[in-house]
Design a protein around this motif. Structure first.
Motif, mmCIF file in Angstrom:
data_model
loop_
_atom_site.group_PDB
_atom_site.id
_atom_site.type_symbol
_atom_site.label_atom_id
_atom_site.label_comp_id
_atom_site.label_asym_id
_atom_site.label_seq_id
_atom_site.Cartn_x
_atom_site.Cartn_y
_atom_site.Cartn_z
ATOM 1 N N MET A 272 0.838 -1.167 0.000
ATOM 2 C CA MET A 272 0.000 0.000 0.000
ATOM 3 C C MET A 272 0.885 1.233 0.000
ATOM 4 N N ASP A 273 0.282 2.383 0.045
ATOM 5 C CA ASP A 273 0.968 3.654 0.016
ATOM 6 C C ASP A 273 1.888 3.788 1.215
ATOM 7 N N THR A 274 3.110 4.276 0.988
ATOM 8 C CA THR A 274 4.060 4.414 2.081
ATOM 9 C C THR A 274 3.695 5.559 3.020
ATOM 10 N N ASN A 275 2.775 6.447 2.631
ATOM 11 C CA ASN A 275 2.348 7.530 3.504
ATOM 12 C C ASN A 275 1.353 7.063 4.557
ATOM 13 N N ILE A 276 0.851 5.861 4.417
ATOM 14 C CA ILE A 276 -0.102 5.310 5.367
ATOM 15 C C ILE A 276 0.655 4.406 6.330
ATOM 16 N N THR A 277 0.373 4.543 7.597
ATOM 17 C CA THR A 277 1.001 3.693 8.590
ATOM 18 C C THR A 277 -0.035 2.742 9.151
ATOM 19 N N PRO A 278 -0.206 1.561 8.510
ATOM 20 C CA PRO A 278 -1.180 0.600 9.025
ATOM 21 C C PRO A 278 -0.807 0.156 10.440
ATOM 22 N N THR A 279 -1.821 -0.226 11.201
ATOM 23 C CA THR A 279 -1.612 -0.666 12.570
ATOM 24 C C THR A 279 -1.152 -2.114 12.582
ATOM 25 N N ALA A 280 0.114 -2.333 12.818
ATOM 26 C CA ALA A 280 0.683 -3.677 12.971
ATOM 27 C C ALA A 280 2.052 -3.526 13.615
ATOM 28 N N LEU A 281 2.397 -4.448 14.448
ATOM 29 C CA LEU A 281 3.699 -4.394 15.087
ATOM 30 C C LEU A 281 4.743 -4.983 14.155
ATOM 31 N N PRO A 282 5.839 -4.268 13.912
ATOM 32 C CA PRO A 282 6.892 -4.801 13.044
ATOM 33 C C PRO A 282 7.367 -6.159 13.553
ATOM 34 N N GLY A 283 7.472 -7.105 12.638
ATOM 35 C CA GLY A 283 7.957 -8.432 12.991
ATOM 36 C C GLY A 283 6.949 -9.298 13.719
ATOM 37 N N SER A 284 5.704 -8.830 13.855
ATOM 38 C CA SER A 284 4.708 -9.603 14.599
ATOM 39 C C SER A 284 4.085 -10.711 13.764
ATOM 40 N N GLY A 285 4.189 -10.589 12.430
ATOM 41 C CA GLY A 285 3.557 -11.569 11.557
ATOM 42 C C GLY A 285 2.077 -11.302 11.364
ATOM 43 N N LEU A 286 1.543 -10.280 12.025
ATOM 44 C CA LEU A 286 0.134 -9.930 11.880
ATOM 45 C C LEU A 286 -0.066 -9.067 10.644
ATOM 46 N N GLU A 287 -1.223 -9.232 10.018
ATOM 47 C CA GLU A 287 -1.537 -8.423 8.847
ATOM 48 C C GLU A 287 -1.843 -6.988 9.279
ATOM 49 N N PRO A 288 -1.320 -6.002 8.554
ATOM 50 C CA PRO A 288 -1.620 -4.613 8.898
ATOM 51 C C PRO A 288 -3.116 -4.311 8.788
ATOM 52 N N LEU A 289 -3.585 -3.425 9.654
ATOM 53 C CA LEU A 289 -4.976 -2.997 9.649
ATOM 54 C C LEU A 289 -5.046 -1.513 9.341
ATOM 55 N N LEU A 290 -6.059 -1.134 8.560
ATOM 56 C CA LEU A 290 -6.274 0.260 8.193
ATOM 57 C C LEU A 290 -7.520 0.796 8.881
ATOM 58 N N THR A 291 -7.480 2.038 9.272
ATOM 59 C CA THR A 291 -8.682 2.708 9.754
ATOM 60 C C THR A 291 -9.455 3.218 8.532
ATOM 61 N N ALA A 292 -10.667 3.698 8.748
ATOM 62 C CA ALA A 292 -11.433 4.309 7.654
ATOM 63 C C ALA A 292 -10.687 5.521 7.112
ATOM 64 N N ASP A 293 -10.033 6.279 7.990
ATOM 65 C CA ASP A 293 -9.239 7.430 7.548
ATOM 66 C C ASP A 293 -8.066 6.989 6.677
ATOM 67 N N ASP A 294 -7.370 5.918 7.088
ATOM 68 C CA ASP A 294 -6.258 5.385 6.295
ATOM 69 C C ASP A 294 -6.734 4.975 4.905
ATOM 70 N N LEU A 295 -7.854 4.260 4.876
ATOM 71 C CA LEU A 295 -8.394 3.770 3.609
ATOM 72 C C LEU A 295 -8.789 4.932 2.702
ATOM 73 N N ALA A 296 -9.446 5.921 3.269
ATOM 74 C CA ALA A 296 -9.851 7.092 2.489
ATOM 75 C C ALA A 296 -8.631 7.820 1.929
ATOM 76 N N THR A 297 -7.605 7.979 2.741
ATOM 77 C CA THR A 297 -6.371 8.637 2.286
ATOM 78 C C THR A 297 -5.746 7.854 1.145
ATOM 79 N N TYR A 298 -5.648 6.544 1.300
ATOM 80 C CA TYR A 298 -5.055 5.701 0.262
ATOM 81 C C TYR A 298 -5.820 5.812 -1.058
ATOM 82 N N LEU A 299 -7.154 5.798 -0.979
ATOM 83 C CA LEU A 299 -7.982 5.849 -2.183
ATOM 84 C C LEU A 299 -8.149 7.265 -2.724
ATOM 85 N N GLY A 300 -7.786 8.269 -1.921
ATOM 86 C CA GLY A 300 -7.919 9.657 -2.357
ATOM 87 C C GLY A 300 -9.367 10.120 -2.392
#
Length: 80
Positions: free
Chosen positions: A1-29
């Motif tokens: 995804m866009d590098t300007n978005i910081t999905p919620t996930a702990l580095p190295g956790s193996g968990l899939e990143p999660l996006l907020t509605a704001d993150d998704l809206a920003t990514y989609l413009g």
């Protein structure tokens, strides 16, 4: 995804990143109100409830985006 978005996930956790509605809206413009309207109308990507907080998995967003792709230029996909 866009590098300007910081999905919620702990580095190295193996968990899939999660996006907020704001993150998704920003990514989609698009406005966040559009994301919320799509959700109410059953048109947007599937979400995941984490307690009382709605999040979107990156894989669900990718799947939903691929379903929005035109089959040919100028022709809407059948899933729209």
């Amino acid at each position: 995804m866009d590098t300007n978005i910081t999905p919620t996930a702990l580095p190295g956790s193996g968990l899939e990143p999660l996006l907020t509605a704001d993150d998704l809206a920003t990514y989609l413009g698009i406005p966040v109100s559009t994301v919320r309207d799509w959700r109410s109308a059953g048109k947007g990507p599937c979400g995941v409830w984490v307690g009382k907080h709605l999040r979107y998995t990156v894989s669900d967003v990718r799947t939903w985006l691929s379903e929005q792709r035109e089959s040919q230029p100028g022709q809407l996909s059948e899933s729209r």
